[in-house]
Design a protein around this motif. Sequence first.
Motif, PDB file in Angstrom:
ATOM      1  N   VAL A 195     -34.680  24.889 -21.733  1.00 54.66           N
ATOM      2  CA  VAL A 195     -34.439  26.182 -22.380  1.00 54.66           C
ATOM      3  C   VAL A 195     -35.765  26.938 -22.393  1.00 54.66           C
ATOM      4  N   GLY A 196     -35.729  28.280 -22.001  1.00 54.57           N
ATOM      5  CA  GLY A 196     -36.973  29.024 -21.946  1.00 54.57           C
ATOM      6  C   GLY A 196     -36.777  30.522 -22.117  1.00 54.57           C
ATOM      7  N   TYR A 197     -37.891  31.193 -22.095  1.00 50.38           N
ATOM      8  CA  TYR A 197     -37.917  32.663 -22.237  1.00 50.38           C
ATOM      9  C   TYR A 197     -38.653  33.230 -21.038  1.00 50.38           C
ATOM     10  N   ASN A 198     -38.128  34.381 -20.510  1.00 51.29           N
ATOM     11  CA  ASN A 198     -38.730  34.992 -19.332  1.00 51.29           C
ATOM     12  C   ASN A 198     -38.887  36.497 -19.584  1.00 51.29           C
ATOM     13  N   ALA A 199     -40.067  37.024 -19.258  1.00 49.81           N
ATOM     14  CA  ALA A 199     -40.334  38.465 -19.412  1.00 49.81           C
ATOM     15  C   ALA A 199     -40.843  39.011 -18.090  1.00 49.81           C
ATOM     16  N   ASN A 200     -40.289  40.182 -17.643  1.00 52.97           N
ATOM     17  CA  ASN A 200     -40.676  40.812 -16.372  1.00 52.97           C
ATOM     18  C   ASN A 200     -41.137  42.252 -16.631  1.00 52.97           C
ATOM     19  N   GLN A 201     -42.018  42.754 -15.733  1.00 52.62           N
ATOM     20  CA  GLN A 201     -42.487  44.152 -15.714  1.00 52.62           C
ATOM     21  C   GLN A 201     -43.087  44.570 -17.055  1.00 52.62           C
ATOM     22  N   TYR A 213     -33.150  31.808 -21.000  1.00 53.72           N
ATOM     23  CA  TYR A 213     -32.393  31.086 -19.978  1.00 53.72           C
ATOM     24  C   TYR A 213     -32.271  29.604 -20.344  1.00 53.72           C
ATOM     25  N   ILE A 214     -31.348  28.967 -19.669  1.00 54.10           N
ATOM     26  CA  ILE A 214     -31.149  27.520 -19.753  1.00 54.10           C
ATOM     27  C   ILE A 214     -30.912  27.007 -18.342  1.00 54.10           C
ATOM     28  N   SER A 215     -31.571  25.902 -18.003  1.00 53.83           N
ATOM     29  CA  SER A 215     -31.394  25.318 -16.673  1.00 53.83           C
ATOM     30  C   SER A 215     -31.011  23.846 -16.820  1.00 53.83           C
TER      31      SER A 215
END
Length: 555
Positions: A195-201, A213-215
């Motif tokens: 389980v994680g957090y992703n930030a773009n731009q 997200y979860i993978s």
Amino acid sequence: MNISTMTGVSVSRRQHKRLLLLAVLGTTTMGLATGCQSLRPRSLFSDPAPLHAAPRIAETPPQTERGDQKATEGDVSAPATPGDTPGDTPAQADVVNPVGYTDEVDPIDAATSPSDTLTSFTDLISQNENLQTIGSGNTSGSYPSSSIEPSGGITLDVIESIALSNNPTIAELVATTQKAAGFKTQVGLRANPTVGYNANQLADANTDQHTVYISQTIITADKLALNRNVLNEALRAQLFQLEAQKYRVATDIRTTFYAALAAQRRVSLISDFQSVADKGLELAELRKKGQEGSQLDVVQAEVQKNEIDLLLQQAEIQFQAAWREMAALAGNPGMQPEPLIGELPAAASDLDWQDVAATMVTSSPEYQAARARVTQARANVSRQEIQKIPNLNVNLGAGSDRATGEGLINFSIGAPIPVFNKNQGNISAALAEYIRACREVERVENSIRARLAEVSNDYGSSRVAVERYSHLILPNAAESLELAEIAYKAGETSFVQVLVARRTYFDTNLRFVAAQRLLAQSRARVDGYVLTGALNAVIDGSGSASLRGQTLSQQ
């Protein structure tokens, strides 16, 4: 004093000397009788357990009789402690009093009437027919002349219980088995999700995107179940190895117990004969003083006495050494020597060694462990063959887009392509291990048969020796001693011949004890699947958790 008076005094003194000599001789033969072997045949075990009974093991010190011990793996069979049947209950030995003589009766004439005198060795044996002696199942501790008296002693069952609770190799294999069980659990566990957090731009104002997200890695081709199959067989093999080690400990304990018991019997027998040798020396000196013997008789008696003293010291050393070995095998090297309570076999049945070998091979825990390794190797081949099927890596994310003010969902799935690594090296190694494991089964089977052949030689030779000693050699030696004593009292032979006959009978009894010891030890090895090595290094075959890493890495 006239001539007739002097002659009467001389005759009276001569009769008195003969009286003294025969009284000593009577005491000597009586002492030897207390140390002789009983010739009554007895079976090896009064209620023998099946040849390959399931082992009965207690992991903790037992508080009850061995027959009530419980264990996960079964029971280690031990020779049943014989119980005396009513027909075998030894009778109280008849008290034999020395026969007194007077000056009116010539002792030589009295010796010609066996029914009236009891000074010969074999008369004492027949008078004390039910006397408990060495080799006749003595469990009451009646060894009056022995320095090692089994009153309040220790039995084989007690020693085995101590060994099965304290031998370090058993504790090692218990821990190794638990280790294998842990590996089996570990290799079947699924991969943890991420389980994680992703930030773009983030550098562009009002255009950044934020997602959570979860993978998850999805294991394909049932690899986890196959992992458990492989390690389950490793666990089974370790359980069989644990069972085999319990047999090794029990067998070594029994063989050392019988060695110590035989040494104890030798101490008792030699102690009894030591008094005979002392009386023999005293008799020889009296005969020399009475001018009825020679210095040769005295020297021969001294030689015999010194030899008996030496044998006694050696037997005591053998007992102490056997006890220390048994204490070390039992995992309690500080245990102080105690008298042993038990019996050496006086008879045993013949065995069909082809049937014994067939039964032993199929039921031996050593053989079963080797078979379990074959199953483990075969399961590992199946496991390695499906390793090339790729797992799936799935990723799902959800968040918001600040530029549009809308939400977003990301989804991805992927799998490694088995182009270069098709697990071909591990498959080849697994096949080779399978072949090796199959050959190991053949080796173990041949090893069992070879060890059994060696034991069959000891068992067969000692069995016929015990039987022949019981029914032929010992009775003949006793008869020879009786004839030598009768001839000596009749003045037809020398005192040296009596010493030779006594020593022959004594040596025959010692060889009988040695044959009994070998018979008991060889039977113990047969009952223990010819497994020995209670303190040999333990082989760790518990495996590892590497299959799980291989399952998840796909590389």
